[in-house]
Scaffold this active site. Structure first.
Site, PDB file in Angstrom:
ATOM      1  CE  LYS A 188      22.971  20.671  95.527  1.00 35.15           C
ATOM      2  NZ  LYS A 188      23.551  21.988  95.577  1.00 35.15           N
TER       3      LYS A 188
HETATM    4  C1  LIG Z   1      23.177  23.439  96.067  1.00 32.22           C
HETATM    5  C2  LIG Z   1      22.880  24.497  95.087  1.00 32.22           C
HETATM    6  C3  LIG Z   1      23.597  25.697  95.036  1.00 32.22           C
HETATM    7  C4  LIG Z   1      24.608  26.078  96.068  1.00 32.22           C
HETATM    8  O1  LIG Z   1      25.592  25.140  96.218  1.00 32.22           O
HETATM    9  P1  LIG Z   1      26.627  25.254  97.427  1.00 32.22           P
HETATM   10  O2  LIG Z   1      27.792  24.456  96.942  1.00 32.22           O
HETATM   11  O3  LIG Z   1      25.943  24.625  98.604  1.00 32.22           O
HETATM   12  O4  LIG Z   1      26.933  26.667  97.643  1.00 32.22           O
HETATM   13  C5  LIG Z   1      23.325  26.588  94.018  1.00 32.22           C
HETATM   14  N1  LIG Z   1      22.366  26.343  93.110  1.00 32.22           N
HETATM   15  C6  LIG Z   1      21.635  25.215  93.150  1.00 32.22           C
HETATM   16  C7  LIG Z   1      20.602  24.991  92.108  1.00 32.22           C
HETATM   17  C8  LIG Z   1      21.857  24.271  94.152  1.00 32.22           C
HETATM   18  O5  LIG Z   1      21.102  23.177  94.210  1.00 32.22           O
END
Ligand SMILES: *Cc1c(COP(=O)(O)O)cnc(C)c1O
Length: 390
Positions: A188
């Site tokens: 991210k």
């Molecule tokens: C990555 C992601 C999540 C979950 O994130 P984590 O921190 O890995 O639990 C939820 N929603 C979306 C759209 C994502 O891309």
């Protein structure tokens, strides 16, 4: 292999984690509180609650809003499964609203139509979770207007959108929602290795999420329901979880946050270069609204149906050329575990159409200009037989 996404860690990040490691707190402590305040300030929200993942933040957000058995929660099928699973953790029913073919985000018109139908059969949602896909903000104003009219709450899944702006204001300020959720997974925008954070302007929602994050236990003498028996005394007031973020991770998050604007600027620059270099090819890029600033988490293309190669062929060719393309996303309800709930193909035709031709190209701050040009030349060569190289 050039990956599709990758974290950017520098010496200052390493030093920040080491400093926290040598401090008195390893689990949730002063760095976590500072990270919460800094994130909330950055996005213009009153409160921030840091947790160990965005998945946990989505779960707590649903619980704080009172989602439970018998409730309906709606989200976008073009997302990671976590956007839908949070409803199921609470025993609620999940359903999906189709996307817009240009923005690839939850379509406000499709939402309006589905709400009209749901109202007739008394199955209105308690919560709707729009997802800022690829970092491009959803059409929040029309969604908020529908929330007002039909009485549901909005949780923004901004896992892709740390640092994005909607109509000139930061995503996360909760102008159009009850709660916004961010992810700090390494692919991210900024990372804490694993981690997430919920922002809200409602002190009660913030307090509920903070309580549930740590077993539903409080030591705060003002919140005790019985007589304080002494300095050792604490109360479990609700069934909660261990969803705490460690202080090591929060220290990394604080250090990463100081580079957020630079990351966003670099991602925007790369997106613009892709846009220029892919302009003549038989594919569409995700449409961005000029009134928004996308966080540009993903560079997604949708291959034209009459292109020389289909998506599978293009995927395989690019991977064997050392370009780590990926696909975001398989419609959530196509997963076998959702099919078992009764979902079938055909529910969201636009999301299914998009998925059939979808491909994510590498995009991260450390991607070099020459690498990007190489990727675009490979694509051109495969799709037109001419790399465009002069
Ligand atoms: C990555 C992601 C999540 C979950 O994130 P984590 O921190 O890995 O639990 C939820 N929603 C979306 C759209 C994502 O891309």
């Amino acid at each position: 292999m050039i990956p599709y996404g990758r974290q950017q860690i520098d010496d200052a990040d390493c030093a920040a984690v080491l400093e926290a490691l040598r401090s008195d707190f390893l689990t949730q402590g002063p760095h976590t509180e500072r990270f919460e305040l800094a994130m909330a300030a950055k996005v213009g929200a009153q409160h921030g609650v840091a947790v160990n993942s965005a998945t946990s933040a989505l779960h707590l957000a649903c619980l704080a809003l009172g989602v439970g058995p018998g409730d309906q929660v709606w989200t976008s099928p073009n997302s990671f499964v976590a956007s839908a699973n949070c409803a199921r953790y609470c025993g609620a029913c999940v359903d999906f609203v189709d996307i817009d073919r240009a923005t690839l985000n939850l379509c406000p018109q499709a939402l309006a139509a589905k709400l009209e139908q749901a109202e007739r059969c008394g199955r209105l949602p308690k919560v709707v979770i729009p997802v800022h896909f690829g970092g491009e903000p959803c059409a929040m104003a029309p969604i908020a207007a529908l929330a007002e009219r039909y009485g549901f709450a909005v949780i923004e899944d901004a896992s892709h959108a740390v640092g994005a702006h909607y109509h000139g204001e930061p995503v996360g300020n909760c102008r159009y929602s009850a709660i916004t959720v961010f992810s700090f997974h390494p692919v991210k925008i900024i990372t804490t290795a694993e981690g997430g954070l919920a922002t809200t302007n409602d002190p009660q929602l913030a307090a509920r999420m903070a309580l549930l994050r740590s077993h539903g236990i409080t030591r705060d003498s003002r919140q005790l329901s019985r007589i304080d028996e002494g300095p050792w005394y604490y109360e479990q007031q609700q069934l909660g979880f261990n969803y705490r973020l460690t202080d090591l991770q929060a220290a990394l998050g604080l250090s990463q946050l100081s580079k957020l604007d630079a990351f966003i600027a670099r991602r925007q620059q790369l997106r613009q270069a892709y846009q220029r270099q892919l302009a003549a090819l038989p594919l569409q890029l995700q449409q961005q609204d000029a009134a928004n600033l996308s966080a540009n988490h993903l560079l997604v293309i949708r291959l034209a149906d009459d292109a020389a190669l289909n998506r599978r062929q293009l995927f395989d060719e690019l991977r064997s050329a050392g370009i780590g393309v990926n696909v975001h996303y398989i419609p959530i309800y196509w997963q076998p575990d959702f099919a078992a709930l009764g979902f079938a193909a055909g529910l969201c035709p636009h999301a299914e159409w998009y998925y059939q031709g979808a491909l994510s190209l590498p995009l991260y701050p450390g991607l070099q200009d020459e690498q990007l040009t190489h990727i675009c030349q490979q694509l051109a060569l495969l799709l037109t037989g001419d790399s465009g190289q002069r």
